[in-house]
Design a protein around this motif. Structure first.
Motif, PDB file in Angstrom:
ATOM      1  N   TYR A 119      -8.486 -29.648  44.741  1.00 31.56           N
ATOM      2  CA  TYR A 119      -7.817 -29.016  45.883  1.00 31.56           C
ATOM      3  C   TYR A 119      -6.375 -29.503  45.987  1.00 31.56           C
ATOM      4  O   TYR A 119      -5.454 -28.716  46.227  1.00 31.56           O
ATOM      5  CB  TYR A 119      -8.565 -29.328  47.183  1.00 31.56           C
ATOM      6  N   ALA A 120      -6.184 -30.801  45.824  1.00 33.53           N
ATOM      7  CA  ALA A 120      -4.836 -31.364  45.894  1.00 33.53           C
ATOM      8  C   ALA A 120      -3.971 -30.849  44.753  1.00 33.53           C
ATOM      9  O   ALA A 120      -2.784 -30.538  44.939  1.00 33.53           O
ATOM     10  CB  ALA A 120      -4.912 -32.889  45.858  1.00 33.53           C
ATOM     11  N   ALA A 179      -5.446 -27.501  52.004  1.00 35.50           N
ATOM     12  CA  ALA A 179      -6.063 -28.126  50.835  1.00 35.50           C
ATOM     13  C   ALA A 179      -6.743 -29.436  51.208  1.00 35.50           C
ATOM     14  O   ALA A 179      -7.846 -29.735  50.735  1.00 35.50           O
ATOM     15  CB  ALA A 179      -5.008 -28.370  49.755  1.00 35.50           C
ATOM     16  N   ALA A 180      -6.099 -30.228  52.059  1.00 38.39           N
ATOM     17  CA  ALA A 180      -6.686 -31.501  52.484  1.00 38.39           C
ATOM     18  C   ALA A 180      -7.976 -31.266  53.258  1.00 38.39           C
ATOM     19  O   ALA A 180      -8.964 -31.993  53.085  1.00 38.39           O
ATOM     20  CB  ALA A 180      -5.685 -32.276  53.336  1.00 38.39           C
ATOM     21  N   ARG A 186       3.729 -33.236  45.840  1.00 35.32           N
ATOM     22  CA  ARG A 186       2.919 -32.382  46.718  1.00 35.32           C
ATOM     23  C   ARG A 186       1.441 -32.731  46.607  1.00 35.32           C
ATOM     24  O   ARG A 186       0.711 -32.719  47.602  1.00 35.32           O
ATOM     25  CB  ARG A 186       3.143 -30.908  46.377  1.00 35.32           C
ATOM     26  N   THR A 187       1.003 -33.043  45.399  1.00 34.93           N
ATOM     27  CA  THR A 187      -0.392 -33.425  45.205  1.00 34.93           C
ATOM     28  C   THR A 187      -0.713 -34.697  45.981  1.00 34.93           C
ATOM     29  O   THR A 187      -1.748 -34.794  46.648  1.00 34.93           O
ATOM     30  CB  THR A 187      -0.683 -33.636  43.706  1.00 34.93           C
ATOM     31  N   VAL A 212      -0.623 -27.749  52.681  1.00 40.62           N
ATOM     32  CA  VAL A 212      -1.061 -29.126  52.455  1.00 40.62           C
ATOM     33  C   VAL A 212      -2.284 -29.435  53.313  1.00 40.62           C
ATOM     34  O   VAL A 212      -3.286 -29.980  52.835  1.00 40.62           O
ATOM     35  CB  VAL A 212       0.081 -30.124  52.751  1.00 40.62           C
ATOM     36  N   ASP A 213      -2.223 -29.060  54.590  1.00 44.89           N
ATOM     37  CA  ASP A 213      -3.351 -29.313  55.485  1.00 44.89           C
ATOM     38  C   ASP A 213      -4.579 -28.499  55.080  1.00 44.89           C
ATOM     39  O   ASP A 213      -5.716 -28.973  55.201  1.00 44.89           O
ATOM     40  CB  ASP A 213      -2.968 -28.966  56.925  1.00 44.89           C
ATOM     41  N   ALA A 248      -2.895 -27.220  45.483  1.00 46.77           N
ATOM     42  CA  ALA A 248      -1.840 -27.161  46.494  1.00 46.77           C
ATOM     43  C   ALA A 248      -0.516 -27.676  45.939  1.00 46.77           C
ATOM     44  O   ALA A 248       0.555 -27.271  46.395  1.00 46.77           O
ATOM     45  CB  ALA A 248      -2.243 -27.973  47.724  1.00 46.77           C
ATOM     46  N   ARG A 302      -2.935 -36.798  53.269  1.00 41.76           N
ATOM     47  CA  ARG A 302      -3.326 -36.061  54.479  1.00 41.76           C
ATOM     48  C   ARG A 302      -4.838 -36.066  54.677  1.00 41.76           C
ATOM     49  O   ARG A 302      -5.322 -35.984  55.812  1.00 41.76           O
ATOM     50  CB  ARG A 302      -2.820 -34.619  54.371  1.00 41.76           C
ATOM     51  N   MET A 303      -5.590 -36.161  53.601  1.00 41.30           N
ATOM     52  CA  MET A 303      -7.048 -36.174  53.704  1.00 41.30           C
ATOM     53  C   MET A 303      -7.537 -37.282  54.626  1.00 41.30           C
ATOM     54  O   MET A 303      -8.389 -37.054  55.490  1.00 41.30           O
ATOM     55  CB  MET A 303      -7.671 -36.347  52.318  1.00 41.30           C
ATOM     56  N   VAL A 315      -1.189 -34.139  49.739  1.00 43.41           N
ATOM     57  CA  VAL A 315      -2.516 -33.650  50.123  1.00 43.41           C
ATOM     58  C   VAL A 315      -3.498 -34.811  50.208  1.00 43.41           C
ATOM     59  O   VAL A 315      -4.276 -34.927  51.167  1.00 43.41           O
ATOM     60  CB  VAL A 315      -3.031 -32.599  49.121  1.00 43.41           C
TER      61      VAL A 315
END
Length: 215
Positions: free
Chosen positions: A67-68, A34-35, A82-83, A31-32, A71, A89-90, A86
Motif C-alpha cells: 500500500y505504501a 494508503a496508510a 512518499r512511501t 497518503v492517509d 501511494a 502515518r500508519m 505512508v
C-alpha cells in the motif's frame, strides 16, 4: 496517545466513538488512504492468525508495505519519501482505525488498491534488461524493508538476495550502456523500474516470476 488524537476529531466523530466502534471511511488524501488500508490489512492478518508469534508473517508484511509503495509511485517511479510518509502515518492512524469498524473498509481498500490482491495475469516487462532491473530493484527493496522470523519468509528473502547477486553484473553492464555512470542517474532508473514493478501486482507473486526467470 490515543486521547490526543481523538481530541482533534470533529464532535460528530467523538459522539460515535463514545457509542462503541465508530464508522470509518477511506480518506481522500492519498497518503492517509494508503496508510488506512495498510492498517486494515494488518488488522485483518492479526485477526485471522491471532496466535502468530514474533509479529506478522512475510506475506502479510509485503501486502501491508505494498500500500505504501503504491501511494509512493507515480509515472516517474517510486518515491522513497512518499512511501516513508505512508509508513509513518500508519502508526498515527492505527488506534483510531482499529478502534472502529475497520472490517467494513476491506472492500473499499480492495477497490482503491486492486494491485495488492492481484496474483494472476502478471507479466514482467518485455525487455530483458527492464525485467532484470525491475526484479533487482523490487527484491532489494523488500529485502531492506521486511524483517521476519518466519522460516518461510527467511528462505524467500535469501532467494531474493541470491537473485540480487546474480543480477549484479548484467545490471551494472546495462546501466553503463545507458550512460548511467553516476549514482543519481542509476538511482533514478532503479526508482522508475521499481515503480513499474509495484503496479504489476502482489510483490510476492511478482518476485516469484523474477526468481523463476532469472535464477
Amino acid at each position: 496517545m490515543r486521547h490526543r488524537f481523538t481530541a482533534a476529531l470533529p464532535l460528530g466523530m467523538l459522539l460515535l466513538a463514545s457509542c462503541g466502534p465508530h464508522k470509518l471511511a477511506l480518506p481522500d488524501n492519498p497518503v492517509d488512504r494508503a496508510a488506512t488500508c495498510a492498517v486494515v490489512s494488518a488488522a485483518s492478518s492479526r485477526a485471522s492468525a491471532p496466535s502468530v508469534a514474533g509479529g506478522l508473517g512475510f506475506d502479510a508484511q509485503t501486502q501491508i508495505i505494498h500500500y505504501a509503495m503504491l501511494a509512493g509511485t507515480d509515472d516517474k517511479g517510486l518515491s522513497a519519501k512518499r512511501t516513508a510518509a505512508v509508513i509513518a502515518r500508519m502508526s498515527e492512524l492505527e488506534g483510531h482505525i482499529t478502534g472502529g469498524k475497520w472490517q467494513k473498509l476491506a472492500g473499499p481498500c480492495n477497490q482503491a488498491f486492486p494491485e495488492v490482491k492481484k496474483v494472476t495475469g502478471i507479466a514482467l516487462p518485455a525487455s530483458k534488461f527492464d525485467a532484470q532491473l525491475g526484479c533487482y530493484a523490487l527484491g532489494d527493496f523488500l529485502t531492506r524493508s521486511v524483517q521476519t522470523s518466519d522460516p518461510k519468509g527467511e528462505t524467500t528473502l535469501a532467494t531474493y538476495s541470491k537473485l540480487h547477486r546474480k543480477l549484479d553484473a548484467p545490471i551494472g553492464a546495462g546501466l553503463k550502456e545507458r550512460g548511467a555512470s553516476k549514482v543519481e542517474k542509476t538511482q533514478l532508473l532503479k526508482d522508475e523500474a521499481l515503480g513499474r514493478m509495484t503496479r504489476l501486482g502482489a510483490p510476492v507473486k511478482v518476485m516469484e516470476m523474477c526468481t523463476s526467470r532469472f535464477t
